[in-house]
Structures are given as structure tokens and as C-alpha cells.
Design a protein around this motif. Structure first.
Motif, PDB file in Angstrom:
ATOM      1  N   VAL A 250       0.825  -1.210   0.000  1.00  0.00           N
ATOM      2  CA  VAL A 250       0.000   0.000   0.000  1.00  0.00           C
ATOM      3  C   VAL A 250       0.859   1.260   0.000  1.00  0.00           C
ATOM      4  O   VAL A 250       0.687   2.164  -0.828  1.00  0.00           O
ATOM      5  CB  VAL A 250      -0.950  -0.006   1.214  1.00  0.00           C
ATOM      6  CG1 VAL A 250      -1.664   1.333   1.342  1.00  0.00           C
ATOM      7  CG2 VAL A 250      -1.964  -1.141   1.095  1.00  0.00           C
ATOM      8  N   THR A 251       1.826   1.316   0.920  1.00  0.00           N
ATOM      9  CA  THR A 251       2.635   2.533   1.037  1.00  0.00           C
ATOM     10  C   THR A 251       3.508   2.747  -0.195  1.00  0.00           C
ATOM     11  O   THR A 251       3.661   3.884  -0.673  1.00  0.00           O
ATOM     12  CB  THR A 251       3.510   2.469   2.290  1.00  0.00           C
ATOM     13  OG1 THR A 251       4.302   1.268   2.265  1.00  0.00           O
ATOM     14  CG2 THR A 251       2.668   2.474   3.543  1.00  0.00           C
ATOM     15  N   LEU A 252       4.100   1.661  -0.724  1.00  0.00           N
ATOM     16  CA  LEU A 252       4.939   1.812  -1.911  1.00  0.00           C
ATOM     17  C   LEU A 252       4.117   2.181  -3.134  1.00  0.00           C
ATOM     18  O   LEU A 252       4.544   3.006  -3.950  1.00  0.00           O
ATOM     19  CB  LEU A 252       5.723   0.517  -2.169  1.00  0.00           C
ATOM     20  CG  LEU A 252       6.878   0.220  -1.214  1.00  0.00           C
ATOM     21  CD1 LEU A 252       7.471  -1.150  -1.509  1.00  0.00           C
ATOM     22  CD2 LEU A 252       7.963   1.290  -1.343  1.00  0.00           C
ATOM     23  N   PHE A 253       2.937   1.580  -3.283  1.00  0.00           N
ATOM     24  CA  PHE A 253       2.115   1.897  -4.457  1.00  0.00           C
ATOM     25  C   PHE A 253       1.672   3.355  -4.421  1.00  0.00           C
ATOM     26  O   PHE A 253       1.716   4.050  -5.439  1.00  0.00           O
ATOM     27  CB  PHE A 253       0.899   0.973  -4.508  1.00  0.00           C
ATOM     28  CG  PHE A 253       0.153   1.053  -5.822  1.00  0.00           C
ATOM     29  CD1 PHE A 253       0.509   0.245  -6.879  1.00  0.00           C
ATOM     30  CD2 PHE A 253      -0.881   1.959  -5.989  1.00  0.00           C
ATOM     31  CE1 PHE A 253      -0.160   0.326  -8.091  1.00  0.00           C
ATOM     32  CE2 PHE A 253      -1.565   2.045  -7.195  1.00  0.00           C
ATOM     33  CZ  PHE A 253      -1.199   1.226  -8.241  1.00  0.00           C
ATOM     34  N   VAL A 254       1.268   3.820  -3.249  1.00  0.00           N
ATOM     35  CA  VAL A 254       0.863   5.225  -3.137  1.00  0.00           C
ATOM     36  C   VAL A 254       2.045   6.145  -3.416  1.00  0.00           C
ATOM     37  O   VAL A 254       1.935   7.129  -4.162  1.00  0.00           O
ATOM     38  CB  VAL A 254       0.272   5.495  -1.741  1.00  0.00           C
ATOM     39  CG1 VAL A 254       0.039   6.983  -1.541  1.00  0.00           C
ATOM     40  CG2 VAL A 254      -1.029   4.733  -1.559  1.00  0.00           C
ATOM     41  N   GLY A 255       3.204   5.833  -2.823  1.00  0.00           N
ATOM     42  CA  GLY A 255       4.368   6.700  -3.003  1.00  0.00           C
ATOM     43  C   GLY A 255       4.906   6.685  -4.419  1.00  0.00           C
ATOM     44  O   GLY A 255       5.185   7.747  -5.003  1.00  0.00           O
ATOM     45  N   ILE A 256       5.057   5.495  -5.012  1.00  0.00           N
ATOM     46  CA  ILE A 256       5.643   5.404  -6.350  1.00  0.00           C
ATOM     47  C   ILE A 256       4.695   5.947  -7.414  1.00  0.00           C
ATOM     48  O   ILE A 256       5.129   6.587  -8.381  1.00  0.00           O
ATOM     49  CB  ILE A 256       6.031   3.941  -6.643  1.00  0.00           C
ATOM     50  CG1 ILE A 256       7.200   3.537  -5.735  1.00  0.00           C
ATOM     51  CG2 ILE A 256       6.413   3.742  -8.097  1.00  0.00           C
ATOM     52  CD1 ILE A 256       7.619   2.090  -5.870  1.00  0.00           C
ATOM     53  N   SER A 257       3.396   5.724  -7.246  1.00  0.00           N
ATOM     54  CA  SER A 257       2.456   6.266  -8.238  1.00  0.00           C
ATOM     55  C   SER A 257       2.420   7.791  -8.212  1.00  0.00           C
ATOM     56  O   SER A 257       1.957   8.409  -9.173  1.00  0.00           O
ATOM     57  CB  SER A 257       1.053   5.703  -7.979  1.00  0.00           C
ATOM     58  OG  SER A 257       0.571   6.146  -6.716  1.00  0.00           O
ATOM     59  N   GLN A 258       2.911   8.411  -7.130  1.00  0.00           N
ATOM     60  CA  GLN A 258       2.954   9.873  -7.047  1.00  0.00           C
ATOM     61  C   GLN A 258       4.342  10.435  -7.346  1.00  0.00           C
ATOM     62  O   GLN A 258       4.590  11.606  -7.074  1.00  0.00           O
ATOM     63  CB  GLN A 258       2.509  10.324  -5.657  1.00  0.00           C
ATOM     64  CG  GLN A 258       1.073   9.978  -5.347  1.00  0.00           C
ATOM     65  CD  GLN A 258       0.672  10.364  -3.945  1.00  0.00           C
ATOM     66  OE1 GLN A 258       1.516  10.703  -3.124  1.00  0.00           O
ATOM     67  NE2 GLN A 258      -0.615  10.331  -3.663  1.00  0.00           N
ATOM     68  N   THR A 259       5.246   9.609  -7.858  1.00  0.00           N
ATOM     69  CA  THR A 259       6.604  10.079  -8.136  1.00  0.00           C
ATOM     70  C   THR A 259       6.583  11.237  -9.124  1.00  0.00           C
ATOM     71  O   THR A 259       6.003  11.150 -10.195  1.00  0.00           O
ATOM     72  CB  THR A 259       7.444   8.930  -8.711  1.00  0.00           C
ATOM     73  OG1 THR A 259       7.494   7.876  -7.757  1.00  0.00           O
ATOM     74  CG2 THR A 259       8.855   9.408  -9.029  1.00  0.00           C
ATOM     75  N   PHE A 260       7.234  12.326  -8.727  1.00  0.00           N
ATOM     76  CA  PHE A 260       7.291  13.487  -9.613  1.00  0.00           C
ATOM     77  C   PHE A 260       8.728  14.003  -9.778  1.00  0.00           C
ATOM     78  O   PHE A 260       9.174  14.259 -10.893  1.00  0.00           O
ATOM     79  CB  PHE A 260       6.410  14.620  -9.074  1.00  0.00           C
ATOM     80  CG  PHE A 260       6.598  15.912  -9.813  1.00  0.00           C
ATOM     81  CD1 PHE A 260       6.030  16.094 -11.062  1.00  0.00           C
ATOM     82  CD2 PHE A 260       7.361  16.940  -9.271  1.00  0.00           C
ATOM     83  CE1 PHE A 260       6.215  17.279 -11.758  1.00  0.00           C
ATOM     84  CE2 PHE A 260       7.547  18.126  -9.949  1.00  0.00           C
ATOM     85  CZ  PHE A 260       6.972  18.297 -11.192  1.00  0.00           C
ATOM     86  N   GLY A 261       9.451  14.141  -8.675  1.00  0.00           N
ATOM     87  CA  GLY A 261      10.777  14.744  -8.723  1.00  0.00           C
ATOM     88  C   GLY A 261      11.736  14.001  -9.633  1.00  0.00           C
ATOM     89  O   GLY A 261      12.453  14.626 -10.431  1.00  0.00           O
ATOM     90  N   MET A 262      11.758  12.681  -9.540  1.00  0.00           N
ATOM     91  CA  MET A 262      12.676  11.911 -10.359  1.00  0.00           C
ATOM     92  C   MET A 262      12.347  12.044 -11.839  1.00  0.00           C
ATOM     93  O   MET A 262      13.223  12.198 -12.693  1.00  0.00           O
ATOM     94  CB  MET A 262      12.620  10.437  -9.937  1.00  0.00           C
ATOM     95  CG  MET A 262      13.640   9.553 -10.633  1.00  0.00           C
ATOM     96  SD  MET A 262      13.438   7.822 -10.203  1.00  0.00           S
ATOM     97  CE  MET A 262      13.663   7.883  -8.431  1.00  0.00           C
ATOM     98  N   ILE A 263      11.043  12.007 -12.160  1.00  0.00           N
ATOM     99  CA  ILE A 263      10.631  12.136 -13.569  1.00  0.00           C
ATOM    100  C   ILE A 263      10.944  13.535 -14.088  1.00  0.00           C
ATOM    101  O   ILE A 263      11.463  13.700 -15.204  1.00  0.00           O
ATOM    102  CB  ILE A 263       9.131  11.817 -13.694  1.00  0.00           C
ATOM    103  CG1 ILE A 263       8.877  10.359 -13.320  1.00  0.00           C
ATOM    104  CG2 ILE A 263       8.631  12.108 -15.106  1.00  0.00           C
ATOM    105  CD1 ILE A 263       7.412   9.984 -13.274  1.00  0.00           C
ATOM    106  N   ALA A 264      10.645  14.558 -13.288  1.00  0.00           N
ATOM    107  CA  ALA A 264      10.916  15.928 -13.734  1.00  0.00           C
ATOM    108  C   ALA A 264      12.403  16.166 -13.912  1.00  0.00           C
ATOM    109  O   ALA A 264      12.822  16.894 -14.825  1.00  0.00           O
ATOM    110  CB  ALA A 264      10.338  16.917 -12.718  1.00  0.00           C
TER     111      ALA A 264
END
Length: 324
Positions: A250-264
Motif C-alpha cells: 500500500v505505502t509503496l504503491f501510493v508513493g511510487i504512483s505519485q513520483t514526480f521529482g525523479m521524472i521531472a
């Protein structure tokens, strides 16, 4: 000190109250037996103000903005109520669904790989191996390293021409080497690789703590019954780790699905839109196209979708955990 405290005590009569109780009641610096209710509120006030300012107010603002059309530059006078128009537009937006698929693929592959790598590391480091403490710390370091340092490091490692990875693969005579972040085909797998590397230390740490609480008597009973390592792992370890696995899932799915900094930082959503996940699509819609109302609707739809997935996962694991 004892003589002074006794002198300051009220005259209640030496025969009515025992001497030890009187010393405890009038000890200097001791908190009163009936503290004021506002004292507790003073202690939690900073945290409450933080939650109110950075969670509750933004959440209410996003909900209200999702029913409007606003470009920010026109000021508050430019806010126009559109009802459910943004939500209907989101459901018909092909870019939204493309970002949704990329997010599901990104998190759906990165999270299981992170769990497998983290569990493998935890099983290895739960044994008596040399420099076990140092290895545990070393595997956890990537999780606390700044995202900018991670992005810059992996950009150098996966550089198509001068990167260490392609030079290593070239030693095997491969002709068509991956272009990694420069290729629309390889950019998402490269992001998944970096994400697993950065998050595996966190999963390793949580699994290690769970393994140390595993019921030892069950392993002893399994050994007496002649069960091998694989059978003990499948029938004892995995069920015992199920609540921990669900928590990490649950925690990893929520965190990884919200990844922004690395992609930007690494891909900026590209090449093309090959790494434009939902979080980056919301950023583009709001801060590049100035459609804050529409971006708020995308955020709410995403929240509802992730919450539904998490609810399904949580209900699926009920009653399957191993309890003492």
C-alpha cells in the motif's frame, strides 16, 4: 530539601496524611495531579496547525477548484464555475488515460520488484553474515539520499555513449545497446530500475523487523516434522509476513504512483510522453497550461482510483495472515 518541602506544605494535620504521600504531593517541580485541559492542546497545536495549513486547506482548495475553470493569471476574479464539466472532460481525455496506463505500468512493475528485492535482502541479512550491520546500513542509504543526487548519478551511469552500464554491456559484443533515458522505449524501464534501487532499502528494513518477530516455535516444529527450507518459507515465513507485505504494498504503491521529482529531473516526462505519469501530467496541466481547475479534477479522479485499489488490496488479505 526535604525539610524545606515539609515547611511549605499546608497544615492538614500529621495524623491525617501519611508522610510519604505528603512528600510526593509537595515535591518541588512536580506536575499538578489535575492539569489544565489547554496544556494538552498547546503541545499538539504545532502539529495541528501544520496539518491544517499543508493538508486540510489544500485538500479543500483542490475539491473546490475541481468544479471551476481558473488560469491563475486572471486572479480570483477569473474563477468560473463549471460544475462537473472538468470531470466529464477528464473521462474523455486520451492524454489522461495514457498517463493512467503509464502510472499503472510504472507502479505495477516497480512495486512487486521492490518487494522481491527487499525480501531477498532481508532474508540474506537476517542470517549471521560478516559485516551484517554495515551491509544493512549500506542498502538503506539509497532510500535517504536526495532525489537530485540519485537522478544525476543514474543519468551518468545510463548515459547511452559514456555510461558505465552500456560500456559493461558492450563487453559482451552487443551491437544494439539500450539508449535508456534517451529512448521512448527504454525510458520507463530505466525509471523503474532507478526506483527499485532507491526503494529496496526501505522494504528491506521493514521486512527485517518483521522477520525478527516471526514465531520461532513454528520453525522448530517444522524442523522436527522434517520440513525443508522451501516448505518452511512457503508455509510459515510468507504467511507471517503477509501483513507487512500488504503494508509495504500500500505505502509503496501510493508513493511510487505519485513520483514526480525523479521524472521531472531525469526525463521531464519524455521522450515524447513516454514517462508522463499522472503526477507529471497534473503538473503540466496546471503549471504549464494554466488549467488549475482541470488539474484539480485529474487529481481527485486519481485519488479515487488509488483509494479503490488500496481498498481492494486491503480486503483481499483479510483473514489470510498467520497469527500466533
Amino acid at each position: 530539601m526535604q525539610t524545606q518541602s515539609t515547611a511549605l506544605a499546608p497544615s492538614t494535620g500529621p495524623d491525617d496524611v501519611p508522610e510519604p504521600a505528603r512528600r510526593r504531593e509537595h515535591r518541588p517541580g512536580r506536575a499538578p495531579s489535575d492539569p489544565k485541559p489547554h496544556v494538552g492542546w498547546l503541545f499538539i497545536a504545532p502539529n495541528l496547525l501544520g496539518v491544517l495549513a499543508f493538508t486540510f486547506i489544500p485538500l479543500i482548495s483542490v475539491i473546490l477548484l475541481s468544479f471551476t475553470e481558473w488560469d491563475l493569471v486572471s486572479g480570483f476574479g477569473g474563477i468560473r464555475f463549471v460544475g462537473l464539466g472538468n470531470f466529464l472532460a477528464v473521462l474523455k481525455d486520451p492524454s489522461f488515460w495514457h498517463a493512467m496506463v503509464l502510472t499503472i505500468v510504472y507502479a505495477g512493475v516497480a512495486v512487486p520488484l521492490t518487494l522481491v528485492v527487499g525480501l531477498a535482502l532481508a532474508l540474506a541479512l537476517n542470517r549471521d553474515v560478516p559485516a551484517r550491520g554495515l551491509l544493512r546500513a549500506a542498502f538503506f542509504v539509497p532510500y535517504i539520499v536526495n532525489i537530485v543526487a540519485i537522478g544525476m548519478t543514474w543519468q551518468m551511469l545510463l548515459d547511452p555513449s559514456a555510461g558505465v552500464m552500456n560500456q559493461f554491456l558492450g563487453m559482451f559484443g552487443l551491437e544494439h545497446l539500450p539508449q535508456w533515458f534517451a529512448s521512448s522505449r527504454w525510458a520507463l524501464p530505466a525509471l523503474i530500475l532507478v526506483t527499485v534501487w532507491a526503494q529496496a532499502g526501505y522494504a528491506n528494513l521493514i521486512y527485517l523487523s518483521a522477520l525478527q518477530d516471526a514465531p520461532a516455535q513454528l520453525y522448530e516444529a517444522a524442523q522436527i516434522d522434517g520440513a525443508g527450507r522451501w516448505r518452511a518459507f512457503r508455509t510459515i515465513t510468507l504467511p507471517a509476513l503477509l501483513p507487512t507485505t500488504i503494508f509495504l504494498l500500500v505505502t509503496l504503491f501510493v508513493g511510487i504512483s505519485q513520483t514526480f521529482g525523479m521524472i521531472a529531473l531525469i526525463t521531464n516526462g519524455g521522450p515524447g510522453d513516454s514517462t508522463t505519469t499522472l503526477s507529471f501530467y497534473m503538473y503540466q496541466t496546471s503549471f504549464q497550461f494554466y488549467r488549475f481547475g482541470y488539474a484539480s479534477a485529474v487529481g481527485l479522479v486519481t485519488f479515487i482510483g488509488i483509494f479503490a485499489i488500496m481498498l481492494i488490496m486491503w480486503r483481499a488479505q483479510r483473514g489470510r495472515a498467520l497469527h500466533d
